[in-house]
Write a protein that holds these residues in place. Structure first.
Motif, short mmCIF file in Angstrom:
data_model
loop_
_atom_site.label_atom_id
_atom_site.label_comp_id
_atom_site.label_asym_id
_atom_site.label_seq_id
_atom_site.Cartn_x
_atom_site.Cartn_y
_atom_site.Cartn_z
N CYS A 1 0.87 -1.17 0.00
CA CYS A 1 0.00 0.00 0.00
C CYS A 1 0.91 1.22 0.00
N ALA A 2 0.81 2.03 -1.01
CA ALA A 2 1.71 3.16 -1.18
C ALA A 2 1.65 4.17 -0.04
N HIS A 3 0.52 4.22 0.67
CA HIS A 3 0.35 5.26 1.68
C HIS A 3 0.51 4.77 3.11
N SER A 4 0.79 3.48 3.30
CA SER A 4 0.89 3.00 4.69
C SER A 4 2.30 2.52 5.01
N ALA A 5 2.47 1.27 5.31
CA ALA A 5 3.74 0.73 5.77
C ALA A 5 4.82 0.82 4.69
N PRO A 6 6.10 0.99 5.13
CA PRO A 6 7.19 1.06 4.17
C PRO A 6 7.53 -0.29 3.53
N PHE A 7 7.06 -1.39 4.14
CA PHE A 7 7.33 -2.73 3.63
C PHE A 7 6.03 -3.40 3.21
N PRO A 8 6.13 -4.37 2.29
CA PRO A 8 4.93 -5.11 1.90
C PRO A 8 4.43 -5.98 3.07
N THR A 9 3.16 -6.29 3.03
CA THR A 9 2.55 -7.20 3.99
C THR A 9 2.50 -8.57 3.34
N TRP A 10 2.98 -9.59 4.05
CA TRP A 10 3.10 -10.95 3.53
C TRP A 10 2.11 -11.90 4.18
N GLU A 11 1.72 -12.92 3.41
CA GLU A 11 1.01 -14.08 3.93
C GLU A 11 1.64 -15.30 3.30
N VAL A 12 2.07 -16.24 4.13
CA VAL A 12 2.71 -17.48 3.67
C VAL A 12 1.99 -18.65 4.32
N ASP A 13 1.58 -19.63 3.52
CA ASP A 13 0.90 -20.80 4.08
C ASP A 13 1.05 -21.96 3.10
N HIS A 14 0.63 -23.14 3.55
CA HIS A 14 0.63 -24.31 2.68
C HIS A 14 -0.36 -24.12 1.54
N ASP A 15 -0.02 -24.63 0.35
CA ASP A 15 -0.98 -24.66 -0.74
C ASP A 15 -2.15 -25.55 -0.35
N ARG A 16 -1.81 -26.70 0.19
CA ARG A 16 -2.79 -27.65 0.72
C ARG A 16 -2.24 -28.11 2.05
N THR A 17 -2.89 -27.72 3.13
CA THR A 17 -2.37 -27.98 4.46
C THR A 17 -2.44 -29.46 4.81
N PRO A 18 -1.29 -30.12 4.95
CA PRO A 18 -1.29 -31.52 5.38
C PRO A 18 -1.54 -31.60 6.88
N ALA A 19 -2.39 -32.51 7.29
CA ALA A 19 -2.72 -32.66 8.70
C ALA A 19 -1.51 -33.05 9.53
N SER A 20 -0.53 -33.69 8.92
CA SER A 20 0.61 -34.21 9.67
C SER A 20 1.81 -33.26 9.74
N CYS A 21 1.71 -32.05 9.23
CA CYS A 21 2.86 -31.13 9.26
C CYS A 21 3.12 -30.68 10.70
N PRO A 22 4.34 -30.92 11.21
CA PRO A 22 4.66 -30.51 12.58
C PRO A 22 4.75 -28.99 12.75
N LEU A 23 4.88 -28.26 11.66
CA LEU A 23 4.99 -26.80 11.73
C LEU A 23 3.65 -26.10 11.51
N ARG A 24 2.60 -26.86 11.40
CA ARG A 24 1.27 -26.29 11.14
C ARG A 24 0.90 -25.17 12.12
N PRO A 25 1.25 -25.28 13.41
CA PRO A 25 0.90 -24.19 14.35
C PRO A 25 1.58 -22.85 14.03
N LEU A 26 2.68 -22.87 13.28
CA LEU A 26 3.40 -21.63 12.95
C LEU A 26 2.83 -20.92 11.72
N LEU A 27 1.98 -21.60 10.97
CA LEU A 27 1.46 -21.05 9.73
C LEU A 27 0.01 -20.62 9.89
N PRO A 28 -0.44 -19.61 9.22
CA PRO A 28 0.30 -18.84 8.22
C PRO A 28 1.29 -17.87 8.87
#
Length: 71
Positions: free
Chosen positions: A22-49
């Motif tokens: 957003c040109a008028h707000s934060a100096p850095f972009p806002t990100w969202e990162v997550d699984h394309d298809r969330t596997p139930a068995s991923c041990p890192l699932r609690p950290l995402l998105p």
């Protein structure tokens, strides 16, 4: 902007990363990162998105524990 493919360290699943700027707000972009298809068995699932403002996706909180660039 959509970031190139990233891989989850926990399950080797593909992650998506999307940033918005957003040109008028934060100096850095806002990100969202997550699984394309969330596997139930991923041990890192609690950290995402992963979400937040950063110059690069790798600078997000917990990114060093979750993200692996594809080889």
């Amino acid at each position: 902007m959509i970031h190139g493919s990233l891989v989850c360290q926990g399950c080797s699943g593909t992650l998506y990363a999307v940033s918005t700027t957003c040109a008028h707000s934060a100096p850095f972009p806002t990100w969202e990162v997550d699984h394309d298809r969330t596997p139930a068995s991923c041990p890192l699932r609690p950290l995402l998105p992963l979400e937040g403002a950063a110059a690069h996706v790798s600078e997000l909180a917990h990114a060093d524990h979750v993200l692996t660039e594809p080889s």
